[in-house]
Design a protein around this motif. Structure first.
Motif, PDB file in Angstrom:
ATOM      1  N   LEU A 193       0.823  -1.037  -0.120  1.00 18.54           N
ATOM      2  CA  LEU A 193      -0.118  -0.226  -0.006  1.00 18.54           C
ATOM      3  C   LEU A 193       0.734   1.201   0.151  1.00 18.54           C
ATOM      4  O   LEU A 193       0.582   2.278  -0.779  1.00 18.54           O
ATOM      5  N   ALA A 194       1.985   1.076   0.935  1.00 20.64           N
ATOM      6  CA  ALA A 194       2.552   2.403   0.929  1.00 20.64           C
ATOM      7  C   ALA A 194       3.499   2.451  -0.675  1.00 20.64           C
ATOM      8  O   ALA A 194       3.911   3.568  -0.963  1.00 20.64           O
ATOM      9  N   ALA A 195       3.792   1.350  -0.944  1.00 23.29           N
ATOM     10  CA  ALA A 195       4.479   1.263  -2.323  1.00 23.29           C
ATOM     11  C   ALA A 195       3.639   2.198  -3.679  1.00 23.29           C
ATOM     12  O   ALA A 195       3.929   2.982  -3.916  1.00 23.29           O
ATOM     13  N   VAL A 196       2.505   1.669  -3.452  1.00 22.90           N
ATOM     14  CA  VAL A 196       1.486   2.092  -4.631  1.00 22.90           C
ATOM     15  C   VAL A 196       1.324   3.606  -4.239  1.00 22.90           C
ATOM     16  O   VAL A 196       1.402   4.557  -5.347  1.00 22.90           O
ATOM     17  N   ALA A 197       1.370   4.124  -2.902  1.00 21.21           N
ATOM     18  CA  ALA A 197       1.064   5.582  -2.714  1.00 21.21           C
ATOM     19  C   ALA A 197       2.340   6.613  -3.146  1.00 21.21           C
ATOM     20  O   ALA A 197       1.730   7.497  -3.761  1.00 21.21           O
ATOM     21  N   ARG A 198       3.579   5.918  -3.136  1.00 17.88           N
ATOM     22  CA  ARG A 198       4.689   6.811  -3.639  1.00 17.88           C
ATOM     23  C   ARG A 198       5.131   6.470  -4.925  1.00 17.88           C
ATOM     24  O   ARG A 198       6.079   6.842  -5.394  1.00 17.88           O
ATOM     25  N   ARG A 199       4.430   5.255  -5.485  1.00 18.30           N
ATOM     26  CA  ARG A 199       4.904   4.829  -6.672  1.00 18.30           C
ATOM     27  C   ARG A 199       6.088   4.082  -6.924  1.00 18.30           C
ATOM     28  O   ARG A 199       6.867   4.012  -7.875  1.00 18.30           O
ATOM     29  N   GLU A 278      14.560   3.381   0.816  1.00 14.68           N
ATOM     30  CA  GLU A 278      13.817   3.779   2.151  1.00 14.68           C
ATOM     31  C   GLU A 278      12.585   4.414   1.921  1.00 14.68           C
ATOM     32  O   GLU A 278      12.734   5.536   1.376  1.00 14.68           O
ATOM     33  N   PHE A 279      11.668   4.109   2.687  1.00 20.24           N
ATOM     34  CA  PHE A 279      10.393   4.938   2.725  1.00 20.24           C
ATOM     35  C   PHE A 279      10.815   6.258   3.357  1.00 20.24           C
ATOM     36  O   PHE A 279      11.348   6.373   4.577  1.00 20.24           O
ATOM     37  N   GLU A 280      10.174   7.473   2.831  1.00 19.58           N
ATOM     38  CA  GLU A 280      10.234   8.665   3.622  1.00 19.58           C
ATOM     39  C   GLU A 280       9.417   8.590   4.802  1.00 19.58           C
ATOM     40  O   GLU A 280       8.291   7.836   4.837  1.00 19.58           O
ATOM     41  N   LYS A 281       9.360   9.609   5.721  1.00 18.83           N
ATOM     42  CA  LYS A 281       8.839   9.654   6.886  1.00 18.83           C
ATOM     43  C   LYS A 281       7.518   9.750   6.834  1.00 18.83           C
ATOM     44  O   LYS A 281       6.433   9.141   7.571  1.00 18.83           O
ATOM     45  N   GLN A 282       6.982  10.517   5.687  1.00 20.41           N
ATOM     46  CA  GLN A 282       5.382  10.762   5.603  1.00 20.41           C
ATOM     47  C   GLN A 282       4.919   9.201   5.184  1.00 20.41           C
ATOM     48  O   GLN A 282       3.442   9.116   5.531  1.00 20.41           O
ATOM     49  N   TYR A 283       5.339   8.480   4.581  1.00 21.21           N
ATOM     50  CA  TYR A 283       4.873   7.148   4.217  1.00 21.21           C
ATOM     51  C   TYR A 283       5.141   6.059   5.357  1.00 21.21           C
ATOM     52  O   TYR A 283       4.112   5.513   5.643  1.00 21.21           O
ATOM     53  N   VAL A 284       6.187   6.224   6.182  1.00 24.66           N
ATOM     54  CA  VAL A 284       5.877   5.490   7.312  1.00 24.66           C
ATOM     55  C   VAL A 284       4.746   5.756   8.285  1.00 24.66           C
ATOM     56  O   VAL A 284       4.200   5.051   9.016  1.00 24.66           O
ATOM     57  N   ASP A 285       4.726   7.092   8.534  1.00 26.46           N
ATOM     58  CA  ASP A 285       3.815   7.827   9.513  1.00 26.46           C
ATOM     59  C   ASP A 285       2.426   7.300   8.916  1.00 26.46           C
ATOM     60  O   ASP A 285       1.470   6.893   9.576  1.00 26.46           O
ATOM     61  N   ARG A 286       2.097   7.336   7.570  1.00 27.86           N
ATOM     62  CA  ARG A 286       0.711   7.120   7.213  1.00 27.86           C
ATOM     63  C   ARG A 286       0.362   5.753   6.985  1.00 27.86           C
ATOM     64  O   ARG A 286      -0.728   5.365   7.422  1.00 27.86           O
ATOM     65  N   TYR A 287       1.414   4.938   6.678  1.00 27.86           N
ATOM     66  CA  TYR A 287       0.808   3.388   6.489  1.00 27.86           C
ATOM     67  C   TYR A 287       1.648   2.540   7.053  1.00 27.86           C
ATOM     68  O   TYR A 287       1.051   1.450   7.257  1.00 27.86           O
ATOM     69  N   LEU A 288       2.602   2.651   7.530  1.00 26.46           N
ATOM     70  CA  LEU A 288       3.546   1.837   8.408  1.00 26.46           C
ATOM     71  C   LEU A 288       3.938   1.802   9.842  1.00 26.46           C
ATOM     72  O   LEU A 288       4.970   1.634  10.330  1.00 26.46           O
ATOM     73  N   TRP A 289       2.859   2.198  10.691  1.00 28.95           N
ATOM     74  CA  TRP A 289       2.957   2.167  12.026  1.00 28.95           C
ATOM     75  C   TRP A 289       4.094   3.404  12.498  1.00 28.95           C
ATOM     76  O   TRP A 289       4.255   3.258  13.756  1.00 28.95           O
ATOM     77  N   GLY A 290       4.082   4.382  11.772  1.00 29.79           N
ATOM     78  CA  GLY A 290       5.064   5.435  12.279  1.00 29.79           C
ATOM     79  C   GLY A 290       6.273   5.175  12.936  1.00 29.79           C
ATOM     80  O   GLY A 290       7.026   4.531  12.614  1.00 29.79           O
ATOM     81  N   GLU A 291       6.265   5.491  14.431  1.00 28.01           N
ATOM     82  CA  GLU A 291       7.439   5.488  15.235  1.00 28.01           C
ATOM     83  C   GLU A 291       7.785   4.107  15.714  1.00 28.01           C
ATOM     84  O   GLU A 291       8.715   3.605  16.119  1.00 28.01           O
ATOM     85  N   ASN A 292       6.591   3.305  15.328  1.00 25.36           N
ATOM     86  CA  ASN A 292       7.028   1.696  15.896  1.00 25.36           C
ATOM     87  C   ASN A 292       7.712   0.930  15.090  1.00 25.36           C
ATOM     88  O   ASN A 292       7.261   0.080  14.292  1.00 25.36           O
TER      89      ASN A 292
END
Length: 339
Positions: A193-199, A278-292
């Motif tokens: 999902l994160a990959a599709v969001a940032r292409r 590496e995913f940028e912070k915006q994608y980590v926070d939005r899709y990949l459990w953020g700080e966890n």
């Protein structure tokens, strides 16, 4: 054991793990399977499945309801939330009172997860063995994911009190589930999902790229649930303090998963390149459990106790199922609905 007079109560039947376990229970001839659901629409789906299926509308915060349902059931399965301690306390209170008041089987199974083993890179350097007392009771920090719930069960349901309890801890689960509502897996598919969001496919931090996690097919998780239910009903397997069972079949790195997702998503026109980064912070926070970020660190376990009771994982690997899982997500418009 004849199950035609037994009642099951479970949470999480509308989810991925619980739904697949629920479908398996339908084949076992229980007198009644009662499932907690939050919405009337979900209740209507379960009503149509069978005459022995009873939906109960409520939530994990309805402690009195959970206690009552658990008291009236022979088998209680907690599959909705590995971190919701109040609901576990309520269900175990009900199961315990049934065990004390009635001369009938009383079984409780909590669904945890091997996210708690991500603490190995801080405290321990070898895979945790579910059949090793020190590994499970001395080498996992109380601050590890899910640990406070698991520890409460260990402390309040020792092997000597008669109530038959167990904790099942799946690793990364993959494959299309068989439940009536949610069928898609979580960890690998939110990376998609994160990959599709940032292409562009990727991973969470450089350490996460190299990190190793165990994985297991959803069908093999269901297999272990079945073995645990039968073993606890027959009082023939480890339980209570010794009732910790992990589901670790094979191993992957998140870097290899990212590469496979990049390749398969590119084939389907959902990303612009097979390359990963590496995913940028915006994608980590939005899709990949953020700080966890610990969810993307090492998590390794040995399922020796599970194999001791007959668990035999088999079938396709995680990488072999990625294409079919992606096609399923496309068929339900998952990527557009979860932008």
């Amino acid at each position: 054991m004849d199950k035609s007079n037994l009642i099951v109560f479970m949470t999480g039947a509308s989810g991925y793990i619980g739904g697949s376990v629920f479908t398996s229970l339908l084949k076992d001839g229980y007198k009644e399977i009662r499932v907690l659901v939050r919405q009337k629409e979900q209740a209507e789906i379960f009503k149509k499945i069978g005459t022995n299926v009873t939906p109960v509308i409520g939530s994990l915060d309805d402690s009195d309801q959970l206690e009552k349902e658990s008291h009236n059931a022979n088998v209680v399965l907690s599959t909705a939330d590995a971190d919701h301690l109040p609901s576990v306390k309520a269900m175990l209170k009900g199961s315990s009172s049934r065990h004390q008041d009635k001369n009938s089987p009383s079984v409780f199974i909590q669904t945890s997860g091997t996210g708690l083993l991500t603490w190995q890179d801080c405290f321990y350097t070898q895979p945790y063995d579910d059949n090793n007392y020190d590994d499970i009771h001395k080498r996992i920090s109380i601050t590890a994911p899910h640990r406070n719930v698991d520890q409460w069960i260990f402390d309040h349901c020792p092997s000597t009190n008669g109530l038959m309890t167990a904790i099942i801890a799946p690793s990364t689960i993959y494959g299309i589930g068989s439940g009536p509502i949610k069928k898609n897996s979580v960890q690998v598919m939110i990376l998609a999902l994160a990959a599709v969001a940032r292409r562009k496919a990727g991973y969470v931090n450089p350490e996460g790229y190299k990190a190793q996690w165990d994985n297991v097919r959803i069908e093999d998780v269901v297999q272990l649930f079945s073995l645990l239910i039968d073993g606890l009903l027959n009082k023939s397997i480890d339980h209570g303090t010794n009732g910790f069972y992990s589901c670790c079949a094979n191993t992957h790195t998140w870097g290899d998963v990212a590469k496979e997702l990049g390749k398969e998503l590119k084939k389907r026109g959902l990303v612009d390149t097979e390359e990963i980064s590496e995913f940028e912070k915006q994608y980590v926070d939005r899709y990949l459990w953020g700080e966890n970020k610990r969810q993307w660190m090492d998590s390794r376990g040995l399922s020796n106790r599970s194999k001791k009771i007959g668990w035999k994982p088999s079938g396709k690997s995680l990488f072999e199922t990625i294409p079919s899982e992606l096609d399923y997500l496309i068929s339900i418009d998952y990527f557009n609905k979860n932008k």
